[in-house]
Enzyme design. Structure first.
Site, PDB file in Angstrom:
ATOM      1  N   ASP A  12      71.517  -4.483  30.649  1.00 54.37           N
ATOM      2  CA  ASP A  12      71.039  -3.415  29.760  1.00 54.37           C
ATOM      3  C   ASP A  12      72.180  -2.655  29.093  1.00 54.37           C
ATOM      4  O   ASP A  12      72.074  -1.460  28.833  1.00 54.37           O
ATOM      5  CB  ASP A  12      70.139  -2.416  30.524  1.00 54.37           C
ATOM      6  CG  ASP A  12      69.012  -3.124  31.249  1.00 54.37           C
ATOM      7  OD1 ASP A  12      68.398  -3.999  30.619  1.00 54.37           O
ATOM      8  OD2 ASP A  12      68.766  -2.821  32.424  1.00 54.37           O
ATOM      9  N   GLY A  14      73.221  -3.076  26.127  1.00 58.16           N
ATOM     10  CA  GLY A  14      73.047  -2.971  24.672  1.00 58.16           C
ATOM     11  C   GLY A  14      73.645  -4.182  23.964  1.00 58.16           C
ATOM     12  O   GLY A  14      74.035  -4.111  22.800  1.00 58.16           O
ATOM     13  N   LYS A  15      73.653  -5.318  24.660  1.00 55.83           N
ATOM     14  CA  LYS A  15      74.232  -6.544  24.083  1.00 55.83           C
ATOM     15  C   LYS A  15      73.454  -7.018  22.862  1.00 55.83           C
ATOM     16  O   LYS A  15      74.035  -7.526  21.912  1.00 55.83           O
ATOM     17  CB  LYS A  15      74.219  -7.680  25.126  1.00 55.83           C
ATOM     18  CG  LYS A  15      75.002  -7.387  26.363  1.00 55.83           C
ATOM     19  CD  LYS A  15      74.821  -8.466  27.408  1.00 55.83           C
ATOM     20  CE  LYS A  15      73.463  -8.524  28.049  1.00 55.83           C
ATOM     21  NZ  LYS A  15      73.109  -7.414  28.950  1.00 55.83           N
ATOM     22  N   GLY A  39      65.574  -8.484  28.257  1.00 52.88           N
ATOM     23  CA  GLY A  39      64.864  -7.800  27.179  1.00 52.88           C
ATOM     24  C   GLY A  39      65.911  -7.247  26.241  1.00 52.88           C
ATOM     25  O   GLY A  39      66.536  -6.242  26.533  1.00 52.88           O
ATOM     26  N   HIS A  40      66.149  -7.946  25.146  1.00 49.67           N
ATOM     27  CA  HIS A  40      67.200  -7.527  24.222  1.00 49.67           C
ATOM     28  C   HIS A  40      66.582  -6.772  23.050  1.00 49.67           C
ATOM     29  O   HIS A  40      65.839  -7.338  22.263  1.00 49.67           O
ATOM     30  CB  HIS A  40      68.006  -8.737  23.750  1.00 49.67           C
ATOM     31  CG  HIS A  40      68.822  -9.325  24.850  1.00 49.67           C
ATOM     32  ND1 HIS A  40      69.471 -10.531  24.761  1.00 49.67           N
ATOM     33  CD2 HIS A  40      69.108  -8.857  26.085  1.00 49.67           C
ATOM     34  CE1 HIS A  40      70.114 -10.765  25.898  1.00 49.67           C
ATOM     35  NE2 HIS A  40      69.899  -9.770  26.706  1.00 49.67           N
ATOM     36  N   THR A  41      66.883  -5.485  22.996  1.00 48.88           N
ATOM     37  CA  THR A  41      66.281  -4.638  21.964  1.00 48.88           C
ATOM     38  C   THR A  41      67.195  -4.596  20.744  1.00 48.88           C
ATOM     39  O   THR A  41      68.379  -4.309  20.858  1.00 48.88           O
ATOM     40  CB  THR A  41      66.085  -3.208  22.513  1.00 48.88           C
ATOM     41  OG1 THR A  41      65.385  -3.312  23.740  1.00 48.88           O
ATOM     42  CG2 THR A  41      65.309  -2.335  21.545  1.00 48.88           C
ATOM     43  N   GLN A 223      71.443 -10.216  31.119  1.00 51.45           N
ATOM     44  CA  GLN A 223      71.774  -9.473  32.336  1.00 51.45           C
ATOM     45  C   GLN A 223      73.252  -9.024  32.267  1.00 51.45           C
ATOM     46  O   GLN A 223      73.793  -8.930  31.174  1.00 51.45           O
ATOM     47  CB  GLN A 223      71.475 -10.272  33.616  1.00 51.45           C
ATOM     48  CG  GLN A 223      69.987 -10.510  33.866  1.00 51.45           C
ATOM     49  CD  GLN A 223      69.431 -11.702  33.108  1.00 51.45           C
ATOM     50  OE1 GLN A 223      70.017 -12.771  33.085  1.00 51.45           O
ATOM     51  NE2 GLN A 223      68.285 -11.533  32.491  1.00 51.45           N
ATOM     52  N   THR A 299      61.826  -5.039  29.586  1.00 50.43           N
ATOM     53  CA  THR A 299      60.908  -6.097  30.008  1.00 50.43           C
ATOM     54  C   THR A 299      59.819  -5.542  30.913  1.00 50.43           C
ATOM     55  O   THR A 299      58.650  -5.895  30.793  1.00 50.43           O
ATOM     56  CB  THR A 299      61.696  -7.209  30.744  1.00 50.43           C
ATOM     57  OG1 THR A 299      62.630  -7.750  29.820  1.00 50.43           O
ATOM     58  CG2 THR A 299      60.805  -8.327  31.246  1.00 50.43           C
ATOM     59  N   SER A 412      79.388   1.924  19.862  1.00 51.89           N
ATOM     60  CA  SER A 412      78.066   2.077  19.269  1.00 51.89           C
ATOM     61  C   SER A 412      77.554   3.490  19.560  1.00 51.89           C
ATOM     62  O   SER A 412      77.658   3.971  20.686  1.00 51.89           O
ATOM     63  CB  SER A 412      77.139   1.013  19.854  1.00 51.89           C
ATOM     64  OG  SER A 412      75.815   1.288  19.515  1.00 51.89           O
TER      65      SER A 412
HETATM   66  P1  IMP Z   1      65.287 -11.451  38.371  1.00 62.21           P
HETATM   67  O1  IMP Z   1      66.319 -11.854  37.388  1.00 62.21           O
HETATM   68  O2  IMP Z   1      63.964 -11.145  37.764  1.00 62.21           O
HETATM   69  O3  IMP Z   1      65.180 -12.416  39.510  1.00 62.21           O
HETATM   70  O4  IMP Z   1      65.756 -10.061  39.049  1.00 62.21           O
HETATM   71  C1  IMP Z   1      66.930  -9.974  39.871  1.00 62.21           C
HETATM   72  C2  IMP Z   1      67.673  -8.674  39.620  1.00 62.21           C
HETATM   73  O5  IMP Z   1      68.211  -8.694  38.293  1.00 62.21           O
HETATM   74  C3  IMP Z   1      66.809  -7.413  39.693  1.00 62.21           C
HETATM   75  O6  IMP Z   1      67.610  -6.357  40.183  1.00 62.21           O
HETATM   76  C4  IMP Z   1      66.458  -7.145  38.253  1.00 62.21           C
HETATM   77  O7  IMP Z   1      66.163  -5.785  38.014  1.00 62.21           O
HETATM   78  C5  IMP Z   1      67.751  -7.553  37.575  1.00 62.21           C
HETATM   79  N1  IMP Z   1      67.569  -7.963  36.174  1.00 62.21           N
HETATM   80  C6  IMP Z   1      67.065  -9.112  35.706  1.00 62.21           C
HETATM   81  N2  IMP Z   1      67.059  -9.129  34.361  1.00 62.21           N
HETATM   82  C7  IMP Z   1      67.588  -7.971  33.979  1.00 62.21           C
HETATM   83  C8  IMP Z   1      67.904  -7.409  32.702  1.00 62.21           C
HETATM   84  O8  IMP Z   1      67.687  -7.996  31.648  1.00 62.21           O
HETATM   85  N3  IMP Z   1      68.461  -6.166  32.723  1.00 62.21           N
HETATM   86  C9  IMP Z   1      68.758  -5.506  33.872  1.00 62.21           C
HETATM   87  N4  IMP Z   1      68.502  -6.000  35.080  1.00 62.21           N
HETATM   88  C10 IMP Z   1      67.920  -7.210  35.138  1.00 62.21           C
END
Ligand code: IMP
Length: 424
Positions: A12, A14-15, A39-41, A223, A299, A412
């Site tokens: 998160d 801000g990529k 979830g890329h905004t 991530q 997400t 940014s």
């Molecule tokens: P998973 O990727 O859904 O298996 O979640 C594993 C860990 O990665 C959890 O702590 C999630 O909150 C975190 N996580 C997965 N995707 C994101 C993301 O896009 N942003 C921030 N944390 C994420």
């Protein structure tokens, strides 16, 4: 020119916005790991888009977008995105390529992910529930179903039937949950095969040729580095390699062809899900930052945990990624604060800790060492030149550079494309 853009915190950062900005000059943008957990905004011309699987370069009409083989692809989520973008007038035909080697997220992966979390109690990871862990588990166990299988109906039926039969054993005997019927899943995935066929390609050879042709290529991380399955805060991580090495294994572009690595970090720190977070702020201060920064998952909508900038985290991430440049995002979120802290490193049992710890029991016990800075208490969201940033903001950013040991390339100051400062 091949550039990797990835997060150097817990995601998160801000990529999405940074990829969107840099994609204005890119021929190709490639997602190389993760799935619809991301979830890329992106905000373009006042419209907000949240992308989960399609690379953030898609809003630039001249950029081709590739979903690389390192991604685990949820066809239902992808189709929703394709339909949404089509409604908004973004044409994907001939611009979106899905690697035929990518693995599929199946409905039973989501069921297993959620059942495991529910059964995990205080040991749960706090996953997004998107089936990411179980999909990568099948890949590593060599029973995964790949995108190319969508185009082979008999093989697809056979694989789904076999996998569901083992999944039902687990659901029944371990989680005491209802069984899954294979027929519905087979029909659903056969239909996906037909709809997605025009996008399925040998993405690796496309990318090899693009590198040969000296195209401008962005490898877009999802991530953050601290969520990397190997180098991150295990077990509180995602199930893929989010760091620079993953950009090569997940795209098929050789490591020696990568020219530049850009690490994106927020001017403070956030984390979603469980796991240690040394600079996490107490409830009231954390809430203020969360509200100001709109820190809710793109997400899942979950509130993000908020804390001060942690230079120990970013220094470690910058080292393992070989970051050439940092991009600092959301500086404007700190605009009203009278005082701002930076964690410069950790003390553990009374002594400074020389390295970022591998052991989460150690990380949960460390004491952050803070430096305090006066806030600038001025609006930065309309600043477009580095020299027009308040002096206190410049001092803060210089100190981040010094502590991380990597120069800042951009800052940014808001969600819109135009709210970006390039540092010469
Ligand atoms: P998973 O990727 O859904 O298996 O979640 C594993 C860990 O990665 C959890 O702590 C999630 O909150 C975190 N996580 C997965 N995707 C994101 C993301 O896009 N942003 C921030 N944390 C994420």
């Amino acid at each position: 020119m091949v550039t990797v853009i990835l997060g150097c915190q817990w995601g998160d950062e801000g990529k999405g916005k940074i990829v969107d900005v840099l994609a204005q000059h890119a021929d190709v943008v490639v997602r190389f790991q993760g799935g619809a957990n991301a979830g890329h905004t992106v905000v373009a011309d006042g419209t907000q888009y949240v992308l989960h699987l399609i690379p953030s370069g898609i809003l630039n009409p001249k950029t081709a977008c590739v979903i690389g083989h390192g991604v685990v692809l949820d066809p239902a989520s992808l189709l929703e995105e394709i339909q949404l973008l089509a409604k908004l007038g973004t044409d994907l035909k001939g611009r979106l390529l899905i690697s035929n080697r990518a693995h599929l997220v199946m409905p039973y992966h989501k069921t297993l992910d959620q059942a495991k979390e529910l059964a995990g109690g205080d040991k749960k990871i706090g996953t997004t529930g998107r089936g990411i862990g179980p999909a990568y588990t099948d890949k590593a166990s060599r029973v995964g179903i790949r995108v190319l299988d969508l185009l082979e109906p008999e093989r697809l039926k056979d694989k789904i039937t076999k996998n569901i039969s083992s999944v039902n054993q687990i659901l029944e005997h371990i989680y005491h949950a209802p069984r899954i019927e294979a027929q519905g899943v087979i029909a659903e995935y056969l239909a996906y095969g037909k709809t997605l066929a025009p996008y399925i390609a040998d993405a690796e050879s496309y990318l090899v040729q693009a590198v040969r042709d000296k195209k401008n290529i962005i490898l877009e991380g999802a991530q953050g580095s601290l969520l990397d399955i190997d180098i991150g805060t295990y077990p509180y991580v995602t199930s893929s390699n989010t760091t620079a090495g993953g950009s090569s294994t997940g795209s098929g572009i050789a490591p020696r062809k990568i020219d530049k690595v850009i690490g994106v970090v927020k001017a403070y720190t956030t984390r979603v899900g469980e796991g240690p977070f040394p600079t996490e702020l107490p409830e009231a201060e954390g809430n203020a930052l969360r509200e100001q920064g709109k820190e809710f998952g793109a997400t899942t909508g979950r509130p993000r945990r908020c804390g001060w900038f942690d230079a120990a985290v970013v220094r470690f991430a910058a080292e393992v990624n070989g970051a050439d440049e940092l991009v600092i995002t959301k500086l404007d979120v700190l605009d009203n604060l009278p005082k701002i802290k930076i964690c410069t490193g950790y003390a553990y049992r009374g002594k400074p800790l020389p390295h970022f710890p591998a052991d989460m029991e150690v990380l949960s016990e460390v004491q952050p060492i803070y430096e305090e800075f006066p806030g600038w208490q001025a609006k930065t969201s309309s600043v477009t030149e580095w020299s027009n940033l308040p002096q206190a903001a410049q001092n803060y950013l210089h100190r981040l550079e010094e502590l991380v040991g990597v120069r800042i390339g951009m800052v940014s100051v808001g969600p819109d494309r135009a709210q970006i400062i390039t540092k010469k």
